[in-house]
Scaffold this motif. Structure first.
Motif, PDB file in Angstrom:
ATOM      1  N   GLU A  42       0.821  -1.210   0.000  1.00 48.32           N
ATOM      2  CA  GLU A  42       0.000   0.000   0.000  1.00 48.32           C
ATOM      3  C   GLU A  42       0.856   1.261   0.000  1.00 48.32           C
ATOM      4  O   GLU A  42       0.423   2.323  -0.451  1.00 48.32           O
ATOM      5  CB  GLU A  42      -0.923   0.001   1.209  1.00 48.32           C
ATOM      6  CG  GLU A  42      -2.009  -1.074   1.145  1.00 48.32           C
ATOM      7  CD  GLU A  42      -2.915  -1.035   2.363  1.00 48.32           C
ATOM      8  OE1 GLU A  42      -2.702  -0.168   3.237  1.00 48.32           O
ATOM      9  OE2 GLU A  42      -3.834  -1.871   2.431  1.00 48.32           O
ATOM     10  N   LEU A  43       2.116   1.139   0.488  1.00 50.97           N
ATOM     11  CA  LEU A  43       3.049   2.273   0.505  1.00 50.97           C
ATOM     12  C   LEU A  43       3.882   2.332  -0.779  1.00 50.97           C
ATOM     13  O   LEU A  43       4.730   3.215  -0.922  1.00 50.97           O
ATOM     14  CB  LEU A  43       3.975   2.171   1.717  1.00 50.97           C
ATOM     15  CG  LEU A  43       3.289   2.215   3.088  1.00 50.97           C
ATOM     16  CD1 LEU A  43       4.304   1.963   4.193  1.00 50.97           C
ATOM     17  CD2 LEU A  43       2.592   3.546   3.306  1.00 50.97           C
ATOM     18  N   GLY A  44       3.649   1.386  -1.669  1.00 48.22           N
ATOM     19  CA  GLY A  44       4.365   1.392  -2.945  1.00 48.22           C
ATOM     20  C   GLY A  44       5.589   0.511  -2.995  1.00 48.22           C
ATOM     21  O   GLY A  44       6.307   0.504  -3.996  1.00 48.22           O
ATOM     22  N   VAL A  45       5.868  -0.244  -1.914  1.00 49.83           N
ATOM     23  CA  VAL A  45       7.030  -1.131  -1.908  1.00 49.83           C
ATOM     24  C   VAL A  45       6.659  -2.423  -2.637  1.00 49.83           C
ATOM     25  O   VAL A  45       5.680  -3.082  -2.281  1.00 49.83           O
ATOM     26  CB  VAL A  45       7.484  -1.455  -0.467  1.00 49.83           C
ATOM     27  CG1 VAL A  45       8.668  -2.423  -0.485  1.00 49.83           C
ATOM     28  CG2 VAL A  45       7.861  -0.171   0.264  1.00 49.83           C
ATOM     29  N   PRO A  46       7.404  -2.800  -3.681  1.00 45.59           N
ATOM     30  CA  PRO A  46       7.051  -3.998  -4.454  1.00 45.59           C
ATOM     31  C   PRO A  46       7.011  -5.250  -3.580  1.00 45.59           C
ATOM     32  O   PRO A  46       7.891  -5.468  -2.743  1.00 45.59           O
ATOM     33  CB  PRO A  46       8.171  -4.093  -5.496  1.00 45.59           C
ATOM     34  CG  PRO A  46       8.752  -2.716  -5.579  1.00 45.59           C
ATOM     35  CD  PRO A  46       8.612  -2.131  -4.208  1.00 45.59           C
ATOM     36  N   ALA A  47       5.993  -6.073  -3.762  1.00 42.65           N
ATOM     37  CA  ALA A  47       5.862  -7.315  -3.003  1.00 42.65           C
ATOM     38  C   ALA A  47       6.835  -8.361  -3.528  1.00 42.65           C
ATOM     39  O   ALA A  47       7.056  -8.455  -4.739  1.00 42.65           O
ATOM     40  CB  ALA A  47       4.432  -7.838  -3.100  1.00 42.65           C
ATOM     41  N   PRO A  48       7.428  -9.160  -2.651  1.00 43.41           N
ATOM     42  CA  PRO A  48       8.315 -10.231  -3.119  1.00 43.41           C
ATOM     43  C   PRO A  48       7.513 -11.358  -3.739  1.00 43.41           C
ATOM     44  O   PRO A  48       6.318 -11.517  -3.480  1.00 43.41           O
ATOM     45  CB  PRO A  48       9.002 -10.687  -1.820  1.00 43.41           C
ATOM     46  CG  PRO A  48       7.998 -10.405  -0.747  1.00 43.41           C
ATOM     47  CD  PRO A  48       7.304  -9.135  -1.176  1.00 43.41           C
ATOM     48  N   THR A  49       8.167 -12.173  -4.531  1.00 41.31           N
ATOM     49  CA  THR A  49       7.508 -13.327  -5.140  1.00 41.31           C
ATOM     50  C   THR A  49       7.485 -14.515  -4.185  1.00 41.31           C
ATOM     51  O   THR A  49       6.732 -15.467  -4.400  1.00 41.31           O
ATOM     52  CB  THR A  49       8.210 -13.732  -6.442  1.00 41.31           C
ATOM     53  OG1 THR A  49       9.586 -14.012  -6.164  1.00 41.31           O
ATOM     54  CG2 THR A  49       8.115 -12.610  -7.470  1.00 41.31           C
ATOM     55  N   ARG A  50       8.312 -14.475  -3.131  1.00 46.35           N
ATOM     56  CA  ARG A  50       8.326 -15.520  -2.111  1.00 46.35           C
ATOM     57  C   ARG A  50       8.850 -14.932  -0.813  1.00 46.35           C
ATOM     58  O   ARG A  50       9.490 -13.871  -0.816  1.00 46.35           O
ATOM     59  CB  ARG A  50       9.199 -16.700  -2.526  1.00 46.35           C
ATOM     60  CG  ARG A  50      10.622 -16.348  -2.913  1.00 46.35           C
ATOM     61  CD  ARG A  50      11.611 -17.443  -2.602  1.00 46.35           C
ATOM     62  NE  ARG A  50      11.950 -17.486  -1.185  1.00 46.35           N
ATOM     63  CZ  ARG A  50      12.777 -18.397  -0.652  1.00 46.35           C
ATOM     64  NH1 ARG A  50      13.311 -19.335  -1.399  1.00 46.35           N
ATOM     65  NH2 ARG A  50      13.068 -18.377   0.637  1.00 46.35           N
ATOM     66  N   HIS A 101      21.100  -0.302   7.319  1.00 48.17           N
ATOM     67  CA  HIS A 101      20.686   1.066   7.004  1.00 48.17           C
ATOM     68  C   HIS A 101      20.212   1.123   5.554  1.00 48.17           C
ATOM     69  O   HIS A 101      20.957   0.781   4.627  1.00 48.17           O
ATOM     70  CB  HIS A 101      21.817   2.062   7.244  1.00 48.17           C
ATOM     71  CG  HIS A 101      21.295   3.442   7.460  1.00 48.17           C
ATOM     72  ND1 HIS A 101      20.821   3.868   8.678  1.00 48.17           N
ATOM     73  CD2 HIS A 101      21.115   4.478   6.607  1.00 48.17           C
ATOM     74  CE1 HIS A 101      20.388   5.116   8.577  1.00 48.17           C
ATOM     75  NE2 HIS A 101      20.551   5.504   7.320  1.00 48.17           N
ATOM     76  N   THR A 102      18.963   1.554   5.373  1.00 48.97           N
ATOM     77  CA  THR A 102      18.256   1.397   4.103  1.00 48.97           C
ATOM     78  C   THR A 102      17.764   2.733   3.567  1.00 48.97           C
ATOM     79  O   THR A 102      17.302   3.586   4.318  1.00 48.97           O
ATOM     80  CB  THR A 102      17.060   0.440   4.303  1.00 48.97           C
ATOM     81  OG1 THR A 102      17.547  -0.830   4.758  1.00 48.97           O
ATOM     82  CG2 THR A 102      16.290   0.236   3.020  1.00 48.97           C
ATOM     83  N   ASP A 103      17.849   2.888   2.265  1.00 47.77           N
ATOM     84  CA  ASP A 103      17.329   4.065   1.572  1.00 47.77           C
ATOM     85  C   ASP A 103      15.830   3.857   1.312  1.00 47.77           C
ATOM     86  O   ASP A 103      15.442   3.058   0.460  1.00 47.77           O
ATOM     87  CB  ASP A 103      18.079   4.256   0.245  1.00 47.77           C
ATOM     88  CG  ASP A 103      17.727   5.558  -0.465  1.00 47.77           C
ATOM     89  OD1 ASP A 103      16.534   5.909  -0.491  1.00 47.77           O
ATOM     90  OD2 ASP A 103      18.644   6.203  -1.008  1.00 47.77           O
ATOM     91  N   ARG A 104      14.987   4.554   2.063  1.00 47.65           N
ATOM     92  CA  ARG A 104      13.539   4.332   1.953  1.00 47.65           C
ATOM     93  C   ARG A 104      12.945   4.921   0.673  1.00 47.65           C
ATOM     94  O   ARG A 104      11.916   4.444   0.197  1.00 47.65           O
ATOM     95  CB  ARG A 104      12.837   4.917   3.182  1.00 47.65           C
ATOM     96  CG  ARG A 104      13.328   4.351   4.506  1.00 47.65           C
ATOM     97  CD  ARG A 104      13.175   2.850   4.586  1.00 47.65           C
ATOM     98  NE  ARG A 104      13.744   2.327   5.830  1.00 47.65           N
ATOM     99  CZ  ARG A 104      13.833   1.043   6.136  1.00 47.65           C
ATOM    100  NH1 ARG A 104      13.418   0.128   5.278  1.00 47.65           N
ATOM    101  NH2 ARG A 104      14.350   0.661   7.290  1.00 47.65           N
ATOM    102  N   HIS A 109      11.207   1.468  -5.309  1.00 46.18           N
ATOM    103  CA  HIS A 109      11.573   1.047  -6.657  1.00 46.18           C
ATOM    104  C   HIS A 109      12.153  -0.371  -6.675  1.00 46.18           C
ATOM    105  O   HIS A 109      12.140  -1.025  -7.720  1.00 46.18           O
ATOM    106  CB  HIS A 109      12.583   2.024  -7.259  1.00 46.18           C
ATOM    107  CG  HIS A 109      12.070   3.425  -7.356  1.00 46.18           C
ATOM    108  ND1 HIS A 109      11.120   3.817  -8.276  1.00 46.18           N
ATOM    109  CD2 HIS A 109      12.363   4.534  -6.620  1.00 46.18           C
ATOM    110  CE1 HIS A 109      10.847   5.109  -8.120  1.00 46.18           C
ATOM    111  NE2 HIS A 109      11.584   5.555  -7.129  1.00 46.18           N
ATOM    112  N   GLY A 110      12.667  -0.808  -5.534  1.00 46.81           N
ATOM    113  CA  GLY A 110      13.219  -2.156  -5.456  1.00 46.81           C
ATOM    114  C   GLY A 110      13.926  -2.356  -4.134  1.00 46.81           C
ATOM    115  O   GLY A 110      14.832  -1.590  -3.797  1.00 46.81           O
ATOM    116  N   VAL A 111      13.503  -3.382  -3.376  1.00 50.56           N
ATOM    117  CA  VAL A 111      14.104  -3.619  -2.067  1.00 50.56           C
ATOM    118  C   VAL A 111      15.590  -3.947  -2.205  1.00 50.56           C
ATOM    119  O   VAL A 111      16.426  -3.456  -1.444  1.00 50.56           O
ATOM    120  CB  VAL A 111      13.352  -4.741  -1.325  1.00 50.56           C
ATOM    121  CG1 VAL A 111      14.075  -5.099  -0.022  1.00 50.56           C
ATOM    122  CG2 VAL A 111      11.916  -4.317  -1.036  1.00 50.56           C
TER     123      VAL A 111
END
Length: 225
Positions: A42-50, A101-104, A109-111
């Motif tokens: 819902e926040l736009g983060v692509p869902a993983p396939t597994r 540490h992650t770039d939100r 666009h891609g985890v």
């Protein structure tokens, strides 16, 4: 190879990092993970396939540092444990506190891309996994940002180090120089994650011992272009 050095019960152990992996969506309850995936979508983060996921990142991103430079204000860490294979024996597998540490901004666009955009900060002290394995679920994981508590839970909420060691064996990556971060526990959404400092504590209630990593977040000057 990029060496890390750990104090293990007063002995210095050096580990040249060959392979660095970030686990994702690695909660023990995969029903809860599925709900989290839906929230992120819902926040736009692509869902993983597994799930769970495993993201290889560049070995040089494994750091023991007190300073993390970032390009903008929307980056943040995550409380995690790190598994370090320091040698060929069972007792050479180490456990320490870590912060991914992650770039939100990039995460939507891609985890995998977002994981590559920031360091994995590890503690300077570590425990031998064999010494805490019998009480692994009772170990605590806590994160503070800018002096405020944002995460607190136990390792019982996450897939175990033993689970990931078996996965590494299947992938033929259970070898000296491999470092794996665990994935994280829920955040308190009322606390601003975009803070100027992060601290993660991995605690052992049975002994009172705590291993930690801590760093300041420093925004770099704007590009001149």
């Amino acid at each position: 190879m990029f060496p890390l050095r750990f104090d293990v019960a007063g002995t210095s152990v050096e580990v040249p990092v060959r392979t660095l992996l970030n686990a994702g969506y690695a909660g023990r309850s995969q029903d809860d993970v599925a709900a989290h995936v839906a929230e992120l979508a819902e926040l736009g983060v692509p869902a993983p396939t597994r799930t769970p996921c495993l993201y290889p990142v560049a070995p040089y991103l494994a750091m023991q540092t007190a300073d993390v430079p970032v390009q903008h204000a929307r980056t943040s860490g995550e409380a995690e444990w790190a598994l370090i294979i320091a040698g060929p024996r069972e007792e050479d597998v180490l456990l320490t506190a870590a912060c991914d540490h992650t770039d939100r901004e990039l995460e939507v666009h891609g985890v995998a891309w977002s994981k590559q955009a920031g360091p994995d900060v590890l503690g300077s002290r570590a425990w031998r996994l064999v010494e805490v394995a019998d009480r692994i679920d009772s170990l605590t994981l806590t994160a503070d940002v800018g002096g405020r508590r944002i995460q607190h839970g136990t390792l019982g909420e996450l897939l175990t180090p033993v689970y990931w060691l078996e996965e590494l064996r299947k992938l033929e990556l259970a070898e000296p120089g491999t470092v794996l971060l665990s994935g994280t526990i829920p955040m308190d959404t009322s606390v601003d994650q975009f803070a100027d400092s992060w601290r993660v504590d991995l605690g052992d209630p049975a002994t009172g011992d705590v291993v930690s990593c801590e760093y300041a977040v420093r925004q770099m000057p704007a590009p001149i272009a």
